[in-house]
Design a protein around this motif. Sequence first.
Motif, short mmCIF file in Angstrom:
data_model
loop_
_atom_site.label_atom_id
_atom_site.label_comp_id
_atom_site.label_asym_id
_atom_site.label_seq_id
_atom_site.Cartn_x
_atom_site.Cartn_y
_atom_site.Cartn_z
N UNK A 14 0.86 -1.19 0.00
CA UNK A 14 0.00 0.00 0.00
C UNK A 14 0.89 1.24 0.00
N UNK A 15 1.55 1.45 -1.12
CA UNK A 15 2.50 2.55 -1.27
C UNK A 15 1.81 3.87 -0.95
N UNK A 16 2.50 4.71 -0.21
CA UNK A 16 1.88 5.98 0.16
C UNK A 16 1.64 6.85 -1.07
N UNK A 17 2.55 6.78 -2.02
CA UNK A 17 2.38 7.59 -3.22
C UNK A 17 2.63 6.75 -4.47
N UNK A 18 1.62 5.97 -4.88
CA UNK A 18 1.82 5.19 -6.11
C UNK A 18 1.98 6.17 -7.26
N UNK A 19 2.93 5.93 -8.14
CA UNK A 19 3.09 6.87 -9.25
C UNK A 19 3.92 6.27 -10.36
N UNK A 20 4.00 7.04 -11.42
CA UNK A 20 4.76 6.61 -12.60
C UNK A 20 4.20 5.31 -13.17
N UNK A 21 2.90 5.12 -13.09
CA UNK A 21 2.29 3.93 -13.67
C UNK A 21 2.73 2.67 -12.94
N UNK A 22 3.09 1.64 -13.72
CA UNK A 22 3.45 0.37 -13.09
C UNK A 22 4.82 0.42 -12.41
N UNK A 23 5.51 1.53 -12.59
CA UNK A 23 6.83 1.67 -11.97
C UNK A 23 6.71 1.61 -10.45
N UNK A 24 5.76 2.32 -9.91
CA UNK A 24 5.48 2.21 -8.48
C UNK A 24 3.99 1.99 -8.30
N UNK A 25 3.59 0.75 -8.54
CA UNK A 25 2.19 0.39 -8.36
C UNK A 25 1.95 -0.03 -6.93
N UNK A 26 0.72 -0.29 -6.60
CA UNK A 26 0.44 -0.91 -5.30
C UNK A 26 0.38 -2.42 -5.49
N UNK A 27 -0.24 -2.86 -6.60
CA UNK A 27 -0.17 -4.27 -6.95
C UNK A 27 0.84 -4.39 -8.08
#
Length: 565
Positions: free
Chosen positions: A141-154
């Motif tokens: 559960x990343x605090x700041x998902x970003x950059x698409x799939x680069x920093x996803x939650x899943x």
Amino acid sequence: MRTSQYLLSTQKETPAHAEVISHQLMLRAGLVRNVASGLYTWLPTGLKVLRKVETIVREEMQRAGVIETLMPMVQPADLWEESGRWEDYGPELLRLNDRHNRPFVLGPTHEEVITKLISTEISSYKQLPISLFQIQTKFRDEIRPRFGVMRGREFLMKDAYSFHLSDDCLKQTYQIMFDAYCRIFERLGLDFRPVIADNGSIGGEGSHEFHVLAESGEDDIAFSDSSDFAANIEKAEALAPQGERAEPTQEIKIEELKLERLIKTSNLDLKNTVKTILVLGASAEGEAEKIVALVLRGDHELNDVKAENLPSVASPLTLATDEQVSAVANCHITSVGPKGLNIEVIVDRSAAHLSDFACGANVNNQSYTGVNWQRDCGEINIQDIRNVVEGDPSPCGEGKIVIKRGIEVGHIFQLGDKYAQAMNCGVLTEEGKNQTLTMGCYGIGVSRIVAAAIEQNHDKYGIKWPKAIAPFQAAIVPMNMAKSARVKETAEALYEKLQQAGLEVLFDDRKERPGVMFADHELIGTPILLVVGERNLDSQQIEVKDRISGEKSLIAIDDVMSLFK
Ligand code: ATP
Ligand code: MG
Ligand code: MG
Ligand code: MG
């Protein structure tokens, strides 16, 4: 594959919300679609790439003697309690209850499950060493998902775990894994570097991250300009001579022990209710008791948190006013661990003057514990670290340090007996004694690699896939097929032939203008376009467009197969 029977889903417009080029191109080329924050559907073209990455990773794991397995994504909380991470892990761990109200987590990683498995399946030294891997969906559960799939939650990760009787044996497997990782990234056609990373208490060079070099990367990597030395910036700073290390700036320097006591003795159920602790500032005078304000947020409303509910050790303690919050909200500290503090520093990027700090503290989403807390939670910004590291002599003794940006695509780690000890994972030795195992873990961000590959391989027209992971090997683009029976016949025959040869070919049978078709294939990054046009058919030729070099040439239809040798 015929485009008429396929879901191409390309888009002309660049989506405004996508910050980095790989995210923009993944949306435009129809590789992924966003479902909710950090959650993506892989469209057919994206899935093809993902599967190719996965296949290369799988093949190299198998070649390295690692055995494939598959563990559940949902894991019972008691395993995490056993390892101590139920409390240690922090808010990236998504917790949920089933219908019987039994607690579970969505696996962000699988040390617990695999250690439990090994403790039940392996009982003798004769069965060791053993290495297992899986390619599986993780949830953080990343605090700041970003950059698409680069920093996803899943996201899709390959995670491997090895178990040994001795640290020497662990080191041997670690080297085998290191080499396998190098082969994987070489095969993927990426410009990458292994860098020394921190492995906590074990020390030494017991951990490496693998970075794909790209300006958009979230991490800073320190290289020596005249040797092979490369380390992530935190490790490079840690290796710098003591006197030259970055010091936290005064204002946010908080007395470690007092805050630890504060958390421990608090009568609030911190670990279950508080999602964010925002330390607003501490006295610069350096005295322990002078924490100016502490705001607890989470399931509690701000108003629920009364000063009198908090222990008196940190008095004078006042609750922050909104004004104070907005004025000094420059350091979010998340995650209260069971052993005092287990803190992750996240920075609000919307505060422009903090952008540097944001990179430094948040980049690795490090958890800071114990003694590190004061150093790392103080405002050491990335510039301070750079100042210490950059241009200093390299810790390796050769050359000077230069800093580049990288995307962390893999991370290998000598864990030691942390999990085996906590979870009672041992075997009988040759002498008949019970011995706790020592362990390594090895992760690769399979889905992140797809984005990282695009960051390194694109131009203004779209993606330029490395050959090994291109979704299609070629596309057949017929010109005015509706009007020319000869073009249609040739294109169909060519399609048949290439398919027979086992090639993945996209046959563009849409009734679109050639310009539209070319734009789509360039966007998707198909390496070879085979253009079938009336003009060249008199001489039994077709035009070949190379996506990487941009070159066009004519080739005899009968020689087309030579393009794929
Ligand atoms: P990061 O520093 O980027 O948060 P991490 O150090 O937390 O990554 P690891 O625990 O080392 O990640 O996991 C192994 C690999 O999984 C990472 O090297 C990365 O490639 C990938 N990975 C981690 N978090 C994510 C994510 N949120 N989205 C996509 N891939 C991820
Ligand atoms: Mg990291
Ligand atoms: Mg992380
Ligand atoms: Mg990592």
